[in-house]
Design an enzyme around this catalytic site. Structure first.
Site, short mmCIF file in Angstrom:
data_model
loop_
_atom_site.label_atom_id
_atom_site.label_comp_id
_atom_site.label_asym_id
_atom_site.label_seq_id
_atom_site.Cartn_x
_atom_site.Cartn_y
_atom_site.Cartn_z
N HIS A 121 29.45 44.66 38.10
CA HIS A 121 29.18 46.08 37.85
C HIS A 121 27.69 46.38 37.80
O HIS A 121 27.28 47.51 38.07
CB HIS A 121 29.87 46.52 36.56
CG HIS A 121 31.32 46.83 36.74
ND1 HIS A 121 31.96 47.86 36.07
CD2 HIS A 121 32.26 46.28 37.53
CE1 HIS A 121 33.23 47.91 36.45
NE2 HIS A 121 33.44 46.95 37.32
N HIS A 127 40.05 38.12 40.15
CA HIS A 127 41.11 38.76 39.37
C HIS A 127 42.14 37.74 38.87
O HIS A 127 43.01 38.09 38.08
CB HIS A 127 41.82 39.83 40.21
CG HIS A 127 40.99 41.05 40.45
ND1 HIS A 127 41.35 42.04 41.33
CD2 HIS A 127 39.79 41.44 39.93
CE1 HIS A 127 40.43 43.00 41.34
NE2 HIS A 127 39.47 42.64 40.51
#
Length: 445
Positions: free
Chosen positions: A118, A243
Site C-alpha cells: 500500500h 493472499h
C-alpha cells in the site's frame, strides 16, 4: 521450541531431477511453458544509469529485476557492525511479534506485507519521481485516513512504535515499512527470504489516490493498473499469491477472520488451488478480483503453474521474490546507493504443523470452535506452552502437503517418526529440493 534430531536428508538438484525421476523433465517443461513472462523493465535511477555507473547494489538489483539473479537468499549470514546491524535488532523484534504460538505468521505479519504494497503501490509511470515506497502511508497519516488502509490500523500503530524506538540510529520510515514486509513474509512457514535493501528517501507529500486495486476489480483493470507500475500480468499473479496468508476483517464483519485458503498464516500454494476450486471449505473467502485473475487468459497459465504443492511452491517463491523486490523499489530514485541487508532477516522456516489442526478444520467447515477462532483473531496466540507438534508421515502426505508427485522417496523408520521439515532451498543457480526426516525424540535448544 524443540530441536529435531536429524535422521536422514535427501537433496535433489533440479538440474538432475529429470534423470532421477522419469517424466519429470516433461513436468518441469510444462510448468515453465504455462508460466508467463515476469516483469523485466528497469525502474527508478536504474533506468537512467549506464552499466559502468552502477555500484555493486545497483548491479545486483538490476540483475534481479531482469531475471539474471535470484530475488531471494535462503541461507542466513552473520551480521557485523555495519549499516545492517540495527536492522538485525529490528528484524528480531518484528519476527517475535509476527509469529504466534500456533506456529503460523499472524495478523501483524499479514498486515506488514500488505502495508509494504500500500505504500509502494501508489506509484505509477504517470507519477514520475513522486510517491511510491517513501513512507508517506505513515508520515502523512494515509494509514489512518484512507479507506483502503482500514485493515492496517494495528500495524500502523506498531510501526510507529518501532520507528520511534529506533529512529535515533538513523533508520527511515520507508525502509522500516518495506523491511517489515519482508520480515512478515519470512515469518510465515515456507515464506521466502526476500532480498531487502535499505536507504530509501522518506517523503511527507501525500501520495495520489486511486492507484490501489479493489476487491472486485476486473482482470483487465488489474492488469492495466499493474502494467502502469512496470509489473507484467505474470508478475501480478505472483504478487497476488500473498493472499495465501490473508484473513478478512472488514469486508464481512460477521464472520470475521475467514481466510483465503485452508492454511491461514502459511505461505503455501493452496490458495491458488482453492481460489478456483468448487470444493474449498465453507469459510474460505474468495475475492472476485482474485477469481477474475485466476481465470483470465493473460494470467490463467501462470496461476496454474503455481498451483502444484511442490514444484509450484518453488516456482512461486522465486517469482514472488523477484516481483516483490521490484514492488518495494517503486518510486525509488536512489537505488544505486542502497545497501543490501538481507542478512538481517530471520531464517527461512521450512516446517509447520498446526497445534489446533482439528479445531481449524472445524472452523473452516463453518463451526465456531473457540480455540481456533481465538487464535485466528488474536495474533495466533494459543493458551499454554508453544511448540511444534510432530505429525506422522501418512498424515503429512494426506493432509498437510499433498506431495503426490513421486519425487520424494519414502523414508523407513518406526511408526513414531515424523516429517516436520520441508525445505525449499536454492544452491547458487540451481534449485534444490530438500526433505528432512526426524524422529519424535527431541533435544531442547
Amino acid at each position: 521450541m524443540r530441536k529435531p534430531t536429524l535422521i536422514n536428508a535427501v537433496a535433489v538438484a533440479m538440474a538432475g531431477v529429470a534423470a532421477a525421476f522419469p517424466g519429470m523433465d516433461q513436468t518441469l517443461a510444462e510448468i515453465e511453458k504455462r508460466q508467463g513472462p515476469l516483469s523485466t523493465s528497469l525502474i527508478g535511477d536504474l533506468a537512467e544509469l549506464a552499466d559502468k555507473d552502477l555500484g555493486a547494489t545497483g548491479r545486483a538489483i538490476k540483475n534481479i529485476l531482469t531475471g539474471r539473479e535470484s530475488g531471494q537468499r535462503e541461507r542466513a549470514e552473520s551480521v557485523g557492525k555495519d549499516k545492517c546491524c540495527i536492522w538485525k535488532y529490528i528484524a528480531d523484534e518484528m519476527h517475535a511479534a509476527m509469529a504466534g504460538s500456533a506456529e503460523r505468521c499472524n495478523d501483524f505479519a499479514r498486515q506488514a506485507v500488505r502495508m509494504g504494497f500500500h505504500d509502494a503501490g501508489t506509484w505509477s509511470k504517470s507519477t514520475g519521481k513522486k510517491s511510491g515506497a517513501d513512507g508517506s502511508i505513515l508520515l502523512v497519516r494515509e494509514c489512518d485516513e484512507r479507506r483502503e488502509n482500514k485493515g492496517l490500523l494495528e500495524i500502523c500503530a506498531q510501526m510507529r512504535i518501532w520507528f520511534d524506538k529506533h529512529k535515533e540510529f538513523g533508520i527511515g520510515m520507508a525502509d522500516l515499512i518495506q523491511f517489515g514486509a519482508t520480515v512478515g513474509t519470512v515469518s510465515c512457514p515456507l515464506g521466502p527470504r526476500i532480498r531487502s535493501f535499505i536507504g530509501r528517501k522518506d517523503s511527507k507529500e501525500p501520495s495520489p489516490k486511486g492507484l490501489l486495486p479493489g476487491p472486485s476489480a476486473s482482470a483487465d483493470t488489474l492488469i492495466s493498473m499493474f502494467e502502469d507500475k512496470t509489473i507484467s500480468p505474470a508478475g501480478l499473479a505472483a504478487l497476488t499469491g500473498a493472499h495465501t496468508t490473508s484473513q478478512q476483517r472488514n469486508m464481512q464483519p460477521d464472520p470475521a477472520g475467514d481466510p483465503q485458503d485452508s492454511t491461514p498464516g502459511v505461505w503455501d500454494t493452496l490458495y491458488c488451488r482453492e481460489t478456483t476450486s468448487k470444493d474449498a471449505p465453507k469459510r474460505v473467502l474468495k475475492l472476485q478480483s482474485d477469481m477474475n485473475l485466476a481465470n483470465d487468459t493473460h494470467t490463467r497459465g501462470t496461476w496454474r503453474s503455481f498451483s502444484s504443492a511442490f514444484i509450484g511452491q518453488i516456482k512461486w517463491n522465486q517469482a514472488y521474490s523477484r516481483e516483490h523486490v521490484r514492488l518495494s523499489l517503486l518510486g525509488v530514485y536512489n537505488i544505486n546507493e542502497l545497501t543490501e541487508c538481507t542478512k538481517a532477516l530471520p531464517n527461512f522456516m521450512g516446517s509447520f504443523d498446526s497445534p489446533v489442526k482439528k479445531q481449524l478444520q472445524d472452523f473452516l467447515r463453518g463451526g465456531r470452535d473457540s480455540i481456533a477462532t481465538d487464535a485466528l483473531l488474536h495474533r495466533d496466540k494459543l493458551p499454554g506452552p508453544s511448540g511444534l507438534v510432530g505429525i506422522s508421515r501418512d498424515d503429512m502426505l494426506t493432509n498437510f502437503f499433498p506431495l503426490r508427485m513421486g519425487i520424494i522417496e519414502k523414508a523407513g523408520g518406526s511408526k513414531g517418526q515424523t516429517w516436520a521439515s520441508f525445505l525449499v532451498a536454492r544452491a547458487h543457480d540451481r534449485d534444490l529440493f530438500m526433505v528432512m526426516f526426524h524422529d519424535s525424540r527431541a533435544t531442547p535448544h
